[in-house]
Design a protein around this motif. Structure first.
Motif, PDB file in Angstrom:
ATOM      1  N   SER A  19       0.533  -1.448   0.149  1.00  0.00           N
ATOM      2  CA  SER A  19       0.148   0.315   0.006  1.00  0.00           C
ATOM      3  C   SER A  19       1.113   1.454  -0.013  1.00  0.00           C
ATOM      4  O   SER A  19       1.974   1.482   0.746  1.00  0.00           O
ATOM      5  CB  SER A  19      -1.252   0.190   1.158  1.00  0.00           C
ATOM      6  OG  SER A  19      -0.480   0.249   3.011  1.00  0.00           O
ATOM      7  N   HIS A  20       0.569   2.730  -0.285  1.00  0.00           N
ATOM      8  CA  HIS A  20       1.087   3.188  -1.271  1.00  0.00           C
ATOM      9  C   HIS A  20       1.327   4.034   0.817  1.00  0.00           C
ATOM     10  O   HIS A  20       2.669   4.463   0.858  1.00  0.00           O
ATOM     11  CB  HIS A  20       0.110   3.961  -1.139  1.00  0.00           C
ATOM     12  CG  HIS A  20      -0.711   5.618  -0.503  1.00  0.00           C
ATOM     13  ND1 HIS A  20      -2.044   4.738  -0.195  1.00  0.00           N
ATOM     14  CD2 HIS A  20      -1.145   6.706   0.382  1.00  0.00           C
ATOM     15  CE1 HIS A  20      -2.887   5.326   0.185  1.00  0.00           C
ATOM     16  NE2 HIS A  20      -2.388   6.700   0.613  1.00  0.00           N
ATOM     17  N   GLU A  21       0.726   3.950   2.246  1.00  0.00           N
ATOM     18  CA  GLU A  21       0.708   4.224   3.516  1.00  0.00           C
ATOM     19  C   GLU A  21       1.905   3.432   4.029  1.00  0.00           C
ATOM     20  O   GLU A  21       3.014   4.067   4.733  1.00  0.00           O
ATOM     21  CB  GLU A  21       0.243   3.490   4.478  1.00  0.00           C
ATOM     22  CG  GLU A  21      -1.486   4.523   4.050  1.00  0.00           C
ATOM     23  CD  GLU A  21      -2.500   4.253   3.381  1.00  0.00           C
ATOM     24  OE1 GLU A  21      -3.549   4.114   2.987  1.00  0.00           O
ATOM     25  OE2 GLU A  21      -1.903   3.050   2.467  1.00  0.00           O
ATOM     26  N   GLU A  22       2.506   2.077   3.951  1.00  0.00           N
ATOM     27  CA  GLU A  22       3.405   0.822   3.709  1.00  0.00           C
ATOM     28  C   GLU A  22       4.756   1.856   2.967  1.00  0.00           C
ATOM     29  O   GLU A  22       5.839   1.889   3.971  1.00  0.00           O
ATOM     30  CB  GLU A  22       3.008  -0.533   3.064  1.00  0.00           C
ATOM     31  CG  GLU A  22       2.386  -0.959   3.918  1.00  0.00           C
ATOM     32  CD  GLU A  22       1.960  -2.189   3.873  1.00  0.00           C
ATOM     33  OE1 GLU A  22       2.181  -3.420   4.873  1.00  0.00           O
ATOM     34  OE2 GLU A  22       1.515  -2.607   2.516  1.00  0.00           O
TER      35      GLU A  22
ATOM     36  N   LEU B  47       5.613   5.304   2.173  1.00  0.00           N
ATOM     37  CA  LEU B  47       5.504   6.465   2.856  1.00  0.00           C
ATOM     38  C   LEU B  47       6.076   6.387   4.541  1.00  0.00           C
ATOM     39  O   LEU B  47       7.444   6.637   4.358  1.00  0.00           O
ATOM     40  CB  LEU B  47       4.080   7.086   2.873  1.00  0.00           C
ATOM     41  CG  LEU B  47       3.888   8.030   1.681  1.00  0.00           C
ATOM     42  CD1 LEU B  47       2.795   8.122   2.189  1.00  0.00           C
ATOM     43  CD2 LEU B  47       4.984   8.875   1.350  1.00  0.00           C
ATOM     44  N   ARG B  48       5.215   5.117   5.144  1.00  0.00           N
ATOM     45  CA  ARG B  48       5.920   4.867   6.190  1.00  0.00           C
ATOM     46  C   ARG B  48       7.059   4.200   6.005  1.00  0.00           C
ATOM     47  O   ARG B  48       8.608   4.506   7.316  1.00  0.00           O
ATOM     48  CB  ARG B  48       5.117   3.922   7.277  1.00  0.00           C
ATOM     49  CG  ARG B  48       4.828   3.766   8.414  1.00  0.00           C
ATOM     50  CD  ARG B  48       3.910   2.338   8.947  1.00  0.00           C
ATOM     51  NE  ARG B  48       4.324   1.274   8.701  1.00  0.00           N
ATOM     52  CZ  ARG B  48       3.150   1.313   7.961  1.00  0.00           C
ATOM     53  NH1 ARG B  48       2.271   2.148   7.973  1.00  0.00           N
ATOM     54  NH2 ARG B  48       2.854  -0.337   7.442  1.00  0.00           N
TER      55      ARG B  48
ATOM     56  N   TYR C 171       7.503  14.718   0.049  1.00  0.00           N
ATOM     57  CA  TYR C 171       6.415  14.845   1.233  1.00  0.00           C
ATOM     58  C   TYR C 171       7.850  14.311   1.954  1.00  0.00           C
ATOM     59  O   TYR C 171       7.464  15.451   3.635  1.00  0.00           O
ATOM     60  CB  TYR C 171       5.924  13.473   1.034  1.00  0.00           C
ATOM     61  CG  TYR C 171       5.806  12.660   2.600  1.00  0.00           C
ATOM     62  CD1 TYR C 171       4.588  13.656   3.202  1.00  0.00           C
ATOM     63  CD2 TYR C 171       6.161  11.734   3.520  1.00  0.00           C
ATOM     64  CE1 TYR C 171       3.506  13.280   3.362  1.00  0.00           C
ATOM     65  CE2 TYR C 171       5.393  11.545   4.121  1.00  0.00           C
ATOM     66  CZ  TYR C 171       4.033  11.803   4.576  1.00  0.00           C
ATOM     67  OH  TYR C 171       3.400  11.685   5.548  1.00  0.00           O
TER      68      TYR C 171
ATOM     69  N   GLU D  56      -2.782   2.247  -5.653  1.00  0.00           N
ATOM     70  CA  GLU D  56      -1.877   2.382  -4.741  1.00  0.00           C
ATOM     71  C   GLU D  56      -0.850   3.596  -4.689  1.00  0.00           C
ATOM     72  O   GLU D  56      -0.595   4.277  -4.620  1.00  0.00           O
ATOM     73  CB  GLU D  56      -1.302   1.615  -3.601  1.00  0.00           C
ATOM     74  CG  GLU D  56      -2.083   0.312  -2.989  1.00  0.00           C
ATOM     75  CD  GLU D  56      -3.258   1.455  -2.091  1.00  0.00           C
ATOM     76  OE1 GLU D  56      -2.309   1.905  -1.040  1.00  0.00           O
ATOM     77  OE2 GLU D  56      -4.182   0.614  -2.120  1.00  0.00           O
TER      78      GLU D  56
ATOM     79  N   LYS E  79      -2.983   6.496  -5.736  1.00  0.00           N
ATOM     80  CA  LYS E  79      -3.190   7.159  -4.694  1.00  0.00           C
ATOM     81  C   LYS E  79      -2.014   7.943  -3.832  1.00  0.00           C
ATOM     82  O   LYS E  79      -2.056   9.299  -3.343  1.00  0.00           O
ATOM     83  CB  LYS E  79      -3.698   6.085  -3.969  1.00  0.00           C
ATOM     84  CG  LYS E  79      -4.588   5.295  -3.552  1.00  0.00           C
ATOM     85  CD  LYS E  79      -5.127   4.171  -2.480  1.00  0.00           C
ATOM     86  CE  LYS E  79      -6.934   4.108  -2.817  1.00  0.00           C
ATOM     87  NZ  LYS E  79      -6.879   3.245  -1.950  1.00  0.00           N
ATOM     88  N   LEU E  80      -0.575   6.919  -3.632  1.00  0.00           N
ATOM     89  CA  LEU E  80       0.386   7.942  -3.284  1.00  0.00           C
ATOM     90  C   LEU E  80       1.041   9.268  -4.233  1.00  0.00           C
ATOM     91  O   LEU E  80       1.044  10.327  -3.160  1.00  0.00           O
ATOM     92  CB  LEU E  80       1.651   6.994  -3.790  1.00  0.00           C
ATOM     93  CG  LEU E  80       2.703   7.719  -2.653  1.00  0.00           C
ATOM     94  CD1 LEU E  80       3.957   6.456  -2.386  1.00  0.00           C
ATOM     95  CD2 LEU E  80       3.342   8.631  -3.885  1.00  0.00           C
TER      96      LEU E  80
ATOM     97  N   TYR F  45      -1.921  11.949  -2.991  1.00  0.00           N
ATOM     98  CA  TYR F  45      -1.959  12.491  -1.498  1.00  0.00           C
ATOM     99  C   TYR F  45      -0.389  12.926  -1.340  1.00  0.00           C
ATOM    100  O   TYR F  45      -0.970  14.439  -0.677  1.00  0.00           O
ATOM    101  CB  TYR F  45      -2.004  11.273  -0.351  1.00  0.00           C
ATOM    102  CG  TYR F  45      -1.446  11.663   0.794  1.00  0.00           C
ATOM    103  CD1 TYR F  45      -2.178  11.665   1.741  1.00  0.00           C
ATOM    104  CD2 TYR F  45       0.010  11.399   1.685  1.00  0.00           C
ATOM    105  CE1 TYR F  45      -1.874  12.226   3.009  1.00  0.00           C
ATOM    106  CE2 TYR F  45       0.362  11.941   3.029  1.00  0.00           C
ATOM    107  CZ  TYR F  45      -1.321  12.133   3.819  1.00  0.00           C
ATOM    108  OH  TYR F  45      -0.831  12.253   4.814  1.00  0.00           O
ATOM    109  N   THR F  46       0.581  13.310  -1.990  1.00  0.00           N
ATOM    110  CA  THR F  46       2.232  13.738  -1.826  1.00  0.00           C
ATOM    111  C   THR F  46       1.932  15.206  -2.224  1.00  0.00           C
ATOM    112  O   THR F  46       2.226  15.898  -1.731  1.00  0.00           O
ATOM    113  CB  THR F  46       3.434  12.945  -2.058  1.00  0.00           C
ATOM    114  OG1 THR F  46       3.098  12.856  -3.626  1.00  0.00           O
ATOM    115  CG2 THR F  46       3.164  11.659  -1.135  1.00  0.00           C
TER     116      THR F  46
END
Length: 236
Positions: A50-53, A55-56, A86, A150, A153-154, A157-158
């Motif tokens: 996922s894009h959250e992963e 970024l994390r 980001y 994803e 989405k990234l 979001y950024t």
């Protein structure tokens, strides 16, 4: 000690930026990290990424580098460029380098044209000679639709954080890049909030800018940008 974080692109891995990593390693004593984002690398496994992963993971890599190094540079290629921007917005870093950054999605004009060409070669029985087909079969054939979503989405979001980037930034774009729209570099220049911005276009480079014919010039310009002293006015 100086640290340098290099972030690869979507469906890619460290090999995309390795010539730059080697160039910097041979000329400095910097701690250089090139993390492999979940699902990426030599064997793609993007089904559950996922894009959250992404970024994390990049955020964690930067935090670890900042614990060891007093000065930190961040370099991002393609999707990794949006991740790098980001990080620059969220953390204090010293310099930022953006390479063929996916400020927008991959060019639909490019994809539609070459997919049509690929279909035509299929009818002619020449599909295995089609370069795009070979790329799709070896790379994009392993990319599930969810992963592409994803990626989008990234980028979405950024984008909102570009205005919050204040660190000096070097933006490089290949003039033959048909994957990321050519105007993406101009949009980055307009939207990034940094006082010091350098934008350079490379005539002989396509999307894989670190592996192209201009790579030696590109590497030197990045090195010169990172080592030069840049005076930036403190915010009022």
């Amino acid at each position: 000690m100086i640290g340098c974080l290099i972030i690869h692109g979507f469906t890619g891995g460290p090999h995309e930026v390795d010539p730059l990593r080697v160039y910097l390693s041979e000329r400095t004593d910097w701690t250089i990290e090139v993390p492999v984002l979940k699902g990426h690398g030599e064997e793609l496994n993007l089904e559950n990424a996922s894009h959250e992963e992404w970024l994390r993971e990049a955020d964690e890599a930067l935090r670890k580098l900042k614990e060891k190094c007093a000065k930190v540079y961040v370099i991002g290629f393609s999707m990794g460029g949006m991740i790098a921007a980001y990080l620059a917005a969220m953390h204090k870093i010293d310099k930022l380098v953006l390479l063929a950054t996916a400020r927008r999605y991959l060019s639909l004009k490019y994809l539609s044209y070459h997919i049509a060409e690929m279909i035509g070669d299929g009818f002619k029985g020449k599909i295995n000679d089609n370069e795009l087909f070979t790329q799709f079969k070896s790379k994009f054939g392993d990319v599930p639709i969810k992963a592409n979503i994803e990626f989008m989405k990234l980028v979405n979001y950024t984008k909102q954080y570009l205005k919050d980037v204040k660190t000096p930034v070097f933006i490089a774009q290949g003039q033959k890049d048909e994957m990321v729209p050519f105007k993406a570099a101009y949009h980055l220049d307009e939207e990034i909030g940094s006082e010091h911005k350098e934008v350079v276009f490379f005539e002989q480079s396509d999307h894989l800018i670190c592996l192209g014919d201009d790579s030696n010039v590109l590497n030197k310009m990045i090195y010169d940008f990172l080592v030069q002293k840049i005076e930036v006015n403190a915010p009022v």
